[in-house]
Design a protein around this motif. Structure first.
Motif, PDB file in Angstrom:
ATOM      1  N   ALA A 213       0.819  -1.218   0.000  1.00 58.59           N
ATOM      2  CA  ALA A 213       0.000   0.000   0.000  1.00 58.59           C
ATOM      3  C   ALA A 213       0.856   1.272   0.000  1.00 58.59           C
ATOM      4  O   ALA A 213       0.312   2.368  -0.104  1.00 58.59           O
ATOM      5  CB  ALA A 213      -0.911   0.006   1.216  1.00 58.59           C
ATOM      6  N   GLU A 214       2.156   1.097   0.134  1.00 56.79           N
ATOM      7  CA  GLU A 214       3.091   2.225   0.202  1.00 56.79           C
ATOM      8  C   GLU A 214       2.736   3.165   1.350  1.00 56.79           C
ATOM      9  O   GLU A 214       2.629   4.381   1.188  1.00 56.79           O
ATOM     10  CB  GLU A 214       3.156   2.978  -1.129  1.00 56.79           C
ATOM     11  N   MET A 215       2.516   2.562   2.524  1.00 58.18           N
ATOM     12  CA  MET A 215       2.251   3.350   3.729  1.00 58.18           C
ATOM     13  C   MET A 215       2.976   2.685   4.894  1.00 58.18           C
ATOM     14  O   MET A 215       3.477   1.565   4.765  1.00 58.18           O
ATOM     15  CB  MET A 215       0.756   3.499   3.995  1.00 58.18           C
ATOM     16  N   SER A 216       3.038   3.374   6.002  1.00 54.07           N
ATOM     17  CA  SER A 216       3.776   2.843   7.144  1.00 54.07           C
ATOM     18  C   SER A 216       3.024   1.684   7.801  1.00 54.07           C
ATOM     19  O   SER A 216       1.788   1.650   7.774  1.00 54.07           O
ATOM     20  CB  SER A 216       4.028   3.941   8.175  1.00 54.07           C
ATOM     21  N   PRO A 217       3.772   0.759   8.399  1.00 48.93           N
ATOM     22  CA  PRO A 217       3.124  -0.328   9.132  1.00 48.93           C
ATOM     23  C   PRO A 217       2.253   0.201  10.278  1.00 48.93           C
ATOM     24  O   PRO A 217       1.241  -0.406  10.614  1.00 48.93           O
ATOM     25  CB  PRO A 217       4.297  -1.149   9.676  1.00 48.93           C
ATOM     26  N   GLN A 218       2.623   1.337  10.847  1.00 45.59           N
ATOM     27  CA  GLN A 218       1.833   1.932  11.929  1.00 45.59           C
ATOM     28  C   GLN A 218       0.456   2.366  11.415  1.00 45.59           C
ATOM     29  O   GLN A 218      -0.550   2.196  12.100  1.00 45.59           O
ATOM     30  CB  GLN A 218       2.564   3.136  12.549  1.00 45.59           C
ATOM     31  N   THR A 219       0.420   2.914  10.209  1.00 44.05           N
ATOM     32  CA  THR A 219      -0.850   3.338   9.624  1.00 44.05           C
ATOM     33  C   THR A 219      -1.746   2.131   9.375  1.00 44.05           C
ATOM     34  O   THR A 219      -2.935   2.151   9.704  1.00 44.05           O
ATOM     35  CB  THR A 219      -0.616   4.119   8.320  1.00 44.05           C
ATOM     36  N   VAL A 220      -1.186   1.084   8.819  1.00 45.47           N
ATOM     37  CA  VAL A 220      -1.950  -0.147   8.589  1.00 45.47           C
ATOM     38  C   VAL A 220      -2.449  -0.694   9.923  1.00 45.47           C
ATOM     39  O   VAL A 220      -3.604  -1.095  10.050  1.00 45.47           O
ATOM     40  CB  VAL A 220      -1.104  -1.191   7.834  1.00 45.47           C
ATOM     41  N   GLY A 221      -1.582  -0.673  10.925  1.00 42.78           N
ATOM     42  CA  GLY A 221      -1.961  -1.156  12.246  1.00 42.78           C
ATOM     43  C   GLY A 221      -3.139  -0.394  12.835  1.00 42.78           C
ATOM     44  O   GLY A 221      -4.013  -0.990  13.464  1.00 42.78           O
ATOM     45  N   ARG A 222      -3.169   0.918  12.610  1.00 42.45           N
ATOM     46  CA  ARG A 222      -4.287   1.731  13.117  1.00 42.45           C
ATOM     47  C   ARG A 222      -5.608   1.316  12.477  1.00 42.45           C
ATOM     48  O   ARG A 222      -6.633   1.235  13.146  1.00 42.45           O
ATOM     49  CB  ARG A 222      -4.029   3.217  12.889  1.00 42.45           C
ATOM     50  N   VAL A 223      -5.575   1.058  11.176  1.00 43.90           N
ATOM     51  CA  VAL A 223      -6.797   0.621  10.483  1.00 43.90           C
ATOM     52  C   VAL A 223      -7.251  -0.730  11.034  1.00 43.90           C
ATOM     53  O   VAL A 223      -8.420  -0.917  11.362  1.00 43.90           O
ATOM     54  CB  VAL A 223      -6.581   0.536   8.958  1.00 43.90           C
ATOM     55  N   LEU A 224      -6.318  -1.658  11.163  1.00 45.95           N
ATOM     56  CA  LEU A 224      -6.659  -3.008  11.599  1.00 45.95           C
ATOM     57  C   LEU A 224      -7.026  -3.073  13.077  1.00 45.95           C
ATOM     58  O   LEU A 224      -7.662  -4.033  13.516  1.00 45.95           O
ATOM     59  CB  LEU A 224      -5.512  -3.968  11.289  1.00 45.95           C
ATOM     60  N   ALA A 225      -6.640  -2.061  13.834  1.00 44.39           N
ATOM     61  CA  ALA A 225      -6.972  -2.015  15.261  1.00 44.39           C
ATOM     62  C   ALA A 225      -8.257  -1.228  15.515  1.00 44.39           C
ATOM     63  O   ALA A 225      -8.641  -1.028  16.658  1.00 44.39           O
ATOM     64  CB  ALA A 225      -5.821  -1.404  16.043  1.00 44.39           C
ATOM     65  N   GLY A 226      -8.899  -0.757  14.445  1.00 41.35           N
ATOM     66  CA  GLY A 226     -10.144  -0.030  14.605  1.00 41.35           C
ATOM     67  C   GLY A 226      -9.949   1.441  14.917  1.00 41.35           C
ATOM     68  O   GLY A 226     -10.828   2.077  15.480  1.00 41.35           O
ATOM     69  N   GLY A 227      -8.798   1.978  14.538  1.00 42.71           N
ATOM     70  CA  GLY A 227      -8.539   3.398  14.753  1.00 42.71           C
ATOM     71  C   GLY A 227      -9.405   4.269  13.853  1.00 42.71           C
ATOM     72  O   GLY A 227     -10.361   3.798  13.241  1.00 42.71           O
ATOM     73  N   ASP A 228      -9.051   5.530  13.769  1.00 39.21           N
ATOM     74  CA  ASP A 228      -9.822   6.498  12.978  1.00 39.21           C
ATOM     75  C   ASP A 228      -8.934   7.040  11.851  1.00 39.21           C
ATOM     76  O   ASP A 228      -8.478   8.177  11.914  1.00 39.21           O
ATOM     77  CB  ASP A 228     -10.316   7.620  13.902  1.00 39.21           C
ATOM     78  N   PRO A 229      -8.666   6.222  10.829  1.00 38.96           N
ATOM     79  CA  PRO A 229      -7.765   6.633   9.757  1.00 38.96           C
ATOM     80  C   PRO A 229      -8.428   7.570   8.757  1.00 38.96           C
ATOM     81  O   PRO A 229      -9.649   7.736   8.753  1.00 38.96           O
ATOM     82  CB  PRO A 229      -7.409   5.313   9.074  1.00 38.96           C
ATOM     83  N   ARG A 230      -7.612   8.140   7.910  1.00 41.30           N
ATOM     84  CA  ARG A 230      -8.122   8.978   6.825  1.00 41.30           C
ATOM     85  C   ARG A 230      -8.935   8.120   5.859  1.00 41.30           C
ATOM     86  O   ARG A 230      -8.604   6.954   5.611  1.00 41.30           O
ATOM     87  CB  ARG A 230      -6.973   9.611   6.062  1.00 41.30           C
ATOM     88  N   PRO A 231      -9.980   8.691   5.291  1.00 44.30           N
ATOM     89  CA  PRO A 231     -10.780   7.946   4.309  1.00 44.30           C
ATOM     90  C   PRO A 231      -9.943   7.428   3.133  1.00 44.30           C
ATOM     91  O   PRO A 231     -10.183   6.333   2.631  1.00 44.30           O
ATOM     92  CB  PRO A 231     -11.827   8.962   3.854  1.00 44.30           C
ATOM     93  N   SER A 232      -8.940   8.207   2.718  1.00 47.05           N
ATOM     94  CA  SER A 232      -8.096   7.766   1.594  1.00 47.05           C
ATOM     95  C   SER A 232      -7.284   6.526   1.962  1.00 47.05           C
ATOM     96  O   SER A 232      -7.006   5.677   1.109  1.00 47.05           O
ATOM     97  CB  SER A 232      -7.164   8.897   1.154  1.00 47.05           C
ATOM     98  N   THR A 233      -6.923   6.387   3.234  1.00 49.00           N
ATOM     99  CA  THR A 233      -6.193   5.204   3.702  1.00 49.00           C
ATOM    100  C   THR A 233      -7.095   3.983   3.644  1.00 49.00           C
ATOM    101  O   THR A 233      -6.690   2.917   3.162  1.00 49.00           O
ATOM    102  CB  THR A 233      -5.691   5.422   5.145  1.00 49.00           C
TER     103      THR A 233
END
Length: 80
Positions: free
Chosen positions: A38-58
């Motif tokens: 996805a060309e993004m940081s593992p932390q960003t992916v982790g936030r999505v998979l943990a139910g965080g509040d990511p950007r819609p584009s992510t």
């Protein structure tokens, strides 16, 4: 000049993180490999998979990579 951090607070919906994680695992992708693809940081992916509040584009980018239809990216907050 200081930069402002944009926070996306989706009160009406939340990312369907369980589905994203289930599909990721079924495709044999680690969080790190998904982040590379996805060309993004593992932390960003982790936030999505943990139910965080990511950007819609992510969410869009990960949903498309995993082949999840847009109507399944989010769940209404009433279903929490």
């Amino acid at each position: 000049m200081t930069s402002k951090k944009t926070i996306f607070n989706n009160k009406d919906k939340q990312v369907n993180s369980e589905l994203f994680d289930e599909i990721r695992l079924s495709k044999g992708l680690s969080r790190f490999k998904l982040a590379l693809e996805a060309e993004m940081s593992p932390q960003t992916v982790g936030r999505v998979l943990a139910g965080g509040d990511p950007r819609p584009s992510t969410v869009k980018k990960l949903g498309e990579i995993l082949g999840i239809p847009p109507n399944r990216w989010y769940i209404p907050s009433t279903e929490k």
